[in-house]
Design a protein around this motif. Structure first.
Motif, PDB file in Angstrom:
ATOM      1  N   LEU A  76     -13.397   1.530  -5.433  1.00  0.00           N
ATOM      2  CA  LEU A  76     -12.284   1.344  -4.507  1.00  0.00           C
ATOM      3  C   LEU A  76     -10.985   1.026  -5.247  1.00  0.00           C
ATOM      4  N   LEU A  77     -11.095   0.343  -6.374  1.00  0.00           N
ATOM      5  CA  LEU A  77      -9.916   0.061  -7.195  1.00  0.00           C
ATOM      6  C   LEU A  77      -9.299   1.362  -7.695  1.00  0.00           C
ATOM      7  N   ALA A  78     -10.113   2.236  -8.269  1.00  0.00           N
ATOM      8  CA  ALA A  78      -9.599   3.514  -8.774  1.00  0.00           C
ATOM      9  C   ALA A  78      -9.008   4.350  -7.642  1.00  0.00           C
ATOM     10  N   ALA A  79      -9.611   4.272  -6.452  1.00  0.00           N
ATOM     11  CA  ALA A  79      -9.142   5.073  -5.319  1.00  0.00           C
ATOM     12  C   ALA A  79      -7.719   4.712  -4.904  1.00  0.00           C
ATOM     13  N   LEU A  80      -7.279   3.484  -5.201  1.00  0.00           N
ATOM     14  CA  LEU A  80      -5.925   3.054  -4.819  1.00  0.00           C
ATOM     15  C   LEU A  80      -4.843   3.638  -5.713  1.00  0.00           C
ATOM     16  N   GLY A  81      -5.213   4.169  -6.881  1.00  0.00           N
ATOM     17  CA  GLY A  81      -4.214   4.518  -7.878  1.00  0.00           C
ATOM     18  C   GLY A  81      -3.567   5.874  -7.680  1.00  0.00           C
ATOM     19  N   ASP A  82      -2.242   5.895  -7.691  1.00  0.00           N
ATOM     20  CA  ASP A  82      -1.535   7.161  -7.861  1.00  0.00           C
ATOM     21  C   ASP A  82      -1.698   7.623  -9.297  1.00  0.00           C
ATOM     22  N   LEU A  83      -1.909   6.657 -10.174  1.00  0.00           N
ATOM     23  CA  LEU A  83      -2.231   6.911 -11.567  1.00  0.00           C
ATOM     24  C   LEU A  83      -3.322   5.926 -11.959  1.00  0.00           C
ATOM     25  N   LEU A 122       0.816  -1.217   0.000  1.00  0.00           N
ATOM     26  CA  LEU A 122       0.000   0.000   0.000  1.00  0.00           C
ATOM     27  C   LEU A 122       0.848   1.264   0.000  1.00  0.00           C
ATOM     28  N   THR A 123       2.131   1.154   0.304  1.00  0.00           N
ATOM     29  CA  THR A 123       3.012   2.321   0.321  1.00  0.00           C
ATOM     30  C   THR A 123       3.751   2.497  -0.997  1.00  0.00           C
ATOM     31  N   GLN A 124       3.601   1.571  -1.943  1.00  0.00           N
ATOM     32  CA  GLN A 124       4.295   1.665  -3.221  1.00  0.00           C
ATOM     33  C   GLN A 124       3.506   2.523  -4.206  1.00  0.00           C
ATOM     34  N   PRO A 125       4.206   3.230  -5.127  1.00  0.00           N
ATOM     35  CA  PRO A 125       3.488   3.914  -6.210  1.00  0.00           C
ATOM     36  C   PRO A 125       2.673   2.895  -7.003  1.00  0.00           C
ATOM     37  N   THR A 126       1.423   3.198  -7.247  1.00  0.00           N
ATOM     38  CA  THR A 126       0.493   2.202  -7.774  1.00  0.00           C
ATOM     39  C   THR A 126      -0.249   2.712  -8.996  1.00  0.00           C
ATOM     40  N   VAL A 127      -0.350   1.843  -9.997  1.00  0.00           N
ATOM     41  CA  VAL A 127      -1.172   2.098 -11.175  1.00  0.00           C
ATOM     42  C   VAL A 127      -2.454   1.301 -11.024  1.00  0.00           C
ATOM     43  N   ALA A 128      -3.597   1.985 -11.014  1.00  0.00           N
ATOM     44  CA  ALA A 128      -4.892   1.317 -10.954  1.00  0.00           C
ATOM     45  C   ALA A 128      -5.391   1.082 -12.383  1.00  0.00           C
ATOM     46  N   LEU A 129      -5.660  -0.174 -12.699  1.00  0.00           N
ATOM     47  CA  LEU A 129      -6.053  -0.547 -14.054  1.00  0.00           C
ATOM     48  C   LEU A 129      -7.563  -0.753 -14.112  1.00  0.00           C
ATOM     49  N   LEU A 130      -8.237   0.054 -14.937  1.00  0.00           N
ATOM     50  CA  LEU A 130      -9.678  -0.056 -15.112  1.00  0.00           C
ATOM     51  C   LEU A 130      -9.996  -0.668 -16.473  1.00  0.00           C
ATOM     52  N   HIS A 131     -10.992  -1.539 -16.489  1.00  0.00           N
ATOM     53  CA  HIS A 131     -11.437  -2.208 -17.702  1.00  0.00           C
ATOM     54  C   HIS A 131     -12.953  -2.258 -17.735  1.00  0.00           C
ATOM     55  N   SER A 132     -13.523  -2.141 -18.916  1.00  0.00           N
ATOM     56  CA  SER A 132     -14.929  -2.498 -19.081  1.00  0.00           C
ATOM     57  C   SER A 132     -15.013  -4.021 -19.190  1.00  0.00           C
ATOM     58  N   ARG A 133     -16.224  -4.539 -19.276  1.00  0.00           N
ATOM     59  CA  ARG A 133     -16.383  -5.993 -19.390  1.00  0.00           C
ATOM     60  C   ARG A 133     -16.103  -6.493 -20.803  1.00  0.00           C
ATOM     61  N   ALA A 151      -2.792  -2.224  -9.316  1.00  0.00           N
ATOM     62  CA  ALA A 151      -4.075  -2.490  -8.666  1.00  0.00           C
ATOM     63  C   ALA A 151      -5.075  -2.915  -9.729  1.00  0.00           C
ATOM     64  N   LEU A 152      -5.757  -4.014  -9.474  1.00  0.00           N
ATOM     65  CA  LEU A 152      -6.716  -4.542 -10.438  1.00  0.00           C
ATOM     66  C   LEU A 152      -7.849  -5.244  -9.700  1.00  0.00           C
ATOM     67  N   ALA A 153      -8.897  -5.565 -10.448  1.00  0.00           N
ATOM     68  CA  ALA A 153     -10.026  -6.284  -9.870  1.00  0.00           C
ATOM     69  C   ALA A 153      -9.735  -7.774  -9.879  1.00  0.00           C
ATOM     70  N   GLN A 181      -7.449  12.928  -9.230  1.00  0.00           N
ATOM     71  CA  GLN A 181      -6.497  11.912  -9.668  1.00  0.00           C
ATOM     72  C   GLN A 181      -6.199  12.076 -11.154  1.00  0.00           C
ATOM     73  N   ARG A 182      -5.014  11.648 -11.546  1.00  0.00           N
ATOM     74  CA  ARG A 182      -4.644  11.691 -12.963  1.00  0.00           C
ATOM     75  C   ARG A 182      -5.117  10.426 -13.647  1.00  0.00           C
ATOM     76  N   VAL A 183      -5.780  10.575 -14.789  1.00  0.00           N
ATOM     77  CA  VAL A 183      -6.370   9.451 -15.518  1.00  0.00           C
ATOM     78  C   VAL A 183      -5.852   9.435 -16.950  1.00  0.00           C
TER      79      VAL A 183
END
Length: 308
Positions: A235-242, A119-130, A155-157, A266-268
């Motif tokens: 919550l997934l998006a909330a974890l992302g630094d990016l 949780l302390t590492q720089p994190t990329v949150a990956l969003l996908h549609s179905r 970070a992913l689902a 947040q930057r998207v």
């Protein structure tokens, strides 16, 4: 949190008709009165109804089945603790600071299985549609490779097909993963907390507790409901630094979550600029040619500095 404290929180969370808002209220009241959780759950059912606004169904459970209920919760606590699953309360370590900062609302409880230091590492949150296509798979594999090269966490689902592709690639490249669930920890792992349920194929490799952190706001044995996916994606998006949108359907849930991330600062990034709405709201389009310099250059500020 020790096992008795875990059992006491479970005894509250496992009551019928007690959801996130009710749990948050009960925790606030217990803190205000400086009351240990074990003392709270031991109060007479009528007092819990009158002073703590406990729903009728929860009061009935405690009036008629208190011993059975507490015994079952103690057994659940022992099972989870023996597998290394921890429970973090909002505001306490090791609760995800990014959820407290960005989630709307932040879950009062966070179940964690694996390495909380991720949780302390720089994190990329990956969003996908179905929707899954060759283009989606290609974008996902390229992104995971760059995350690996940059030494970032991903970070992913847990259950979407595209995220299973990302999970398999991340495992192969030893990328640290934060996996946000749309169900409880036991429901997701099928009771086998030693094995990783995220990825492709019928086999389940061993869960890597050093490079993986599974997170869930849901009760351990809760199964996914239609609204659970929306909560998970937020919550997934909330974890992302990016936040990186690898695939998106105009007007869909992924677009909605990304718009919320933009609204809170947040930057998207959007693969191929596939959403006019996101572009108008400030999301940045990018393609494989933009990955040449890696993803670290897209991070708005060093994540470690913000999290101290």
């Amino acid at each position: 949190m020790d096992e008795p404290g875990l059992a006491a929180l479970l005894a509250i969370a496992q009551l019928p008709h007690v959801g996130e808002r009710r749990i948050g209220f009960l925790l606030q009241q217990a803190r205000r009165r400086e009351m240990p959780l074990a003392s709270l759950v031991a109060l007479p059912a009528r007092q819990l109804a009158d002073e703590f606004r406990l729903p009728v169904a929860a009061v009935t459970r405690l009036q008629t089945q208190r011993y059975w209920h507490q015994l079952r919760c103690a057994g659940l606590a022992a099972q989870l603790a023996s597998a290394g699953v921890r429970l973090a309360v909002l505001g306490d370590a090791p609760y995800p600071a990014a959820w407290q900062r960005h989630a709307a609302p932040a879950p009062p409880l966070a179940w964690l299985h694996g390495e909380a230091r991720l949780l302390t590492q720089p994190t990329v949150a990956l969003l996908h549609s179905r929707l899954v296509s060759d283009r989606t798979v290609d974008a996902t594999l390229r992104l995971v490779r760059v995350v690996a090269e940059d030494g970032l966490a991903l970070a992913l689902a847990g259950m979407k097909t595209a995220h299973r592709v990302a999970a398999a690639a991340a495992r192969a490249l030893a990328v640290p993963r934060l996996v946000v669930l749309d169900r409880g920890m036991l429901a997701a792992f099928g009771g086998r907390l030693s094995h990783d349920p995220f990825g492709l194929g019928p086999g389940r490799s061993l869960f890597d507790p050093d490079r993986t952190l599974a997170l869930s706001p849901f009760r351990p044995d809760d199964h996914a409901l239609p609204r659970s996916g929306r909560r998970r994606d937020g919550l997934l998006a909330a974890l992302g630094d990016l936040v990186v949108v690898a695939s998106v359907r105009p007007g869909g849930e992924t677009e909605r979550v990304a718009l919320q991330a933009l609204a809170r600062g947040q930057r998207v990034l959007v693969w191929g600029g596939a959403s006019a709405s996101l572009g108008a709201a400030g999301a940045l389009p990018f393609t494989s040619s933009d990955l040449a310099g890696g993803l670290r250059s897209w991070l708005p500020t060093p994540a470690s500095a913000r999290r101290r």
